[in-house]
Scaffold this active site. Structure first.
Site, PDB file in Angstrom:
ATOM      1  N   TYR A 142      43.450  35.253  36.332  1.00  0.00           N
ATOM      2  CA  TYR A 142      44.550  35.807  35.526  1.00  0.00           C
ATOM      3  C   TYR A 142      44.676  37.311  35.787  1.00  0.00           C
ATOM      4  O   TYR A 142      45.763  37.820  36.084  1.00  0.00           O
ATOM      5  CB  TYR A 142      44.244  35.544  34.045  1.00  0.00           C
ATOM      6  N   LYS A 146      47.566  39.581  37.564  1.00  0.00           N
ATOM      7  CA  LYS A 146      48.264  40.657  36.854  1.00  0.00           C
ATOM      8  C   LYS A 146      48.226  41.975  37.650  1.00  0.00           C
ATOM      9  O   LYS A 146      49.230  42.666  37.744  1.00  0.00           O
ATOM     10  CB  LYS A 146      47.681  40.850  35.450  1.00  0.00           C
TER      11      LYS A 146
END
Ligand code: SER
Length: 318
Positions: A142, A146
């Site tokens: 994740y 990002k």
């Protein structure tokens, strides 16, 4: 912003940002995209709704062209914990979805809002007063998606002049829609448990302190950044923004002031604990304050009071 497309509109942020954008820019100027076949009437509210996958560039381009979209709030993404369980899928949705959005923005001249996260930092980033520009070595898929997203948005601005803007959200607390699949979800679940069972079993350790924000501030942050004067922006993507910093123990103590019988116990989930341990406890958000006037309204006390009041109504507990 005249015609706005919101992806991931049925999610935790989308379900509230959509309503705020509709109030501000008018029902007919909001195009909503989500993965639910039948979203709530409150969300759709007379706007055009399309059920499609952001990885489908053809459909995305068609929607943008047909509706003459000029601004995109790209919220569709897998959150940290669920991404750790499905890393390849997370990369596919978070990165290829964003690439499709940026390509469409380049082709059809749209501005793009991209939410990054506290997840974009890692264990070797200073956890207190985390600087705006600092080491970013996340070890979650994740977080990697990002940071890459922040960089890709900057690249599309520098290389193609696309008006990309974004910020790093902390954990978000809200009552309309559950987050689902995040590490900070405990800070929402705890309210439902406190009201229905006066007890919560928390999956993070009691002293795990993280940056947090109440949804009204998160919604304002997105809109204010997109409306900010371009000339004042020294950064474009990945602005640190925070409103408060608390641990499960601190949140539970605040809830107890309203529900005296409330108790909390801990059953730590090692995956989510490891993720939380790699994130900042308190970010320095001066760049956002100086460059586009970021200023949160809600602190812990005000947020807990408002969350409980709103949930009592939502859950018909009066
Ligand atoms: N709230 C998110 C999560 O927990 C972080 O951005 O995954």
């Amino acid at each position: 912003m005249k015609k706005i497309l919101i992806t991931g509109a049925t999610g935790q942020i989308g379900s509230e940002l959509t309503l705020a954008l509709r109030n501000k820019y008018g029902t007919e100027n909001i195009i909503i995209a989500g993965h639910k076949k039948s979203p709530s009437n409150e969300l759709v509210g007379g706007s055009f709704y399309c059920n499609f996958d952001v990885r489908n560039a053809k459909v995305l381009n068609k929607i943008i062209e047909t509706h003459q979209v000029d601004s995109i709030f790209h919220l569709a993404s897998l959150l940290s914990a669920v991404a750790e369980h499905k890393p390849q899928l997370a990369w596919d949705i978070n990165m290829n979805g964003l690439l499709n959005i940026l390509e469409a923005a380049r082709q059809f001249n749209c501005s793009v809002f991209f939410p990054s996260s506290i997840g974009a930092f890692g264990s070797d980033t200073p956890a207190e007063n985390t600087p705006q520009d600092t080491i970013q070595h996340p070890n979650t898929i994740y977080g990697i998606s990002k940071v890459s997203g922040e960089l890709l948005c900057n690249y599309y601005h520098q290389r193609y002049g696309v008006n990309t803007r974004g910020l790093r959200y902390p954990g978000l607390v809200s009552y309309k829609t559950l987050a689902g699949g995040g590490t900070t979800d405990y800070a929402v679940d705890i309210f439902y448990a406190a009201l229905s069972e006066q007890h919560y079993l928390c999956f993070l350790k009691e002293d795990t302190r993280l940056d947090m924000m109440y949804m009204p501030d998160a919604v304002n942050a997105a809109i204010n950044l997109m409306e900010a004067d371009d000339a004042r922006l020294l950064h474009r993507n990945g602005f640190n923004v925070t409103a408060m910093s608390f641990s499960p123990q601190m949140l539970a103590a605040e809830i107890k002031k309203h529900i005296p019988d409330f108790t909390i116990d801990y059953d730590v989930d090692p995956v989510r604990q490891a993720i939380a341990d790699s994130w900042p406890r308190h970010m320095d958000d001066r760049a956002a304050r100086e460059e586009w006037g970021w200023r949160p309204e809600f602190g812990l006390e005000m947020m807990v009071k408002d969350m409980l009041a709103k949930l009592v109504v939502k859950l018909h507990l009066f």
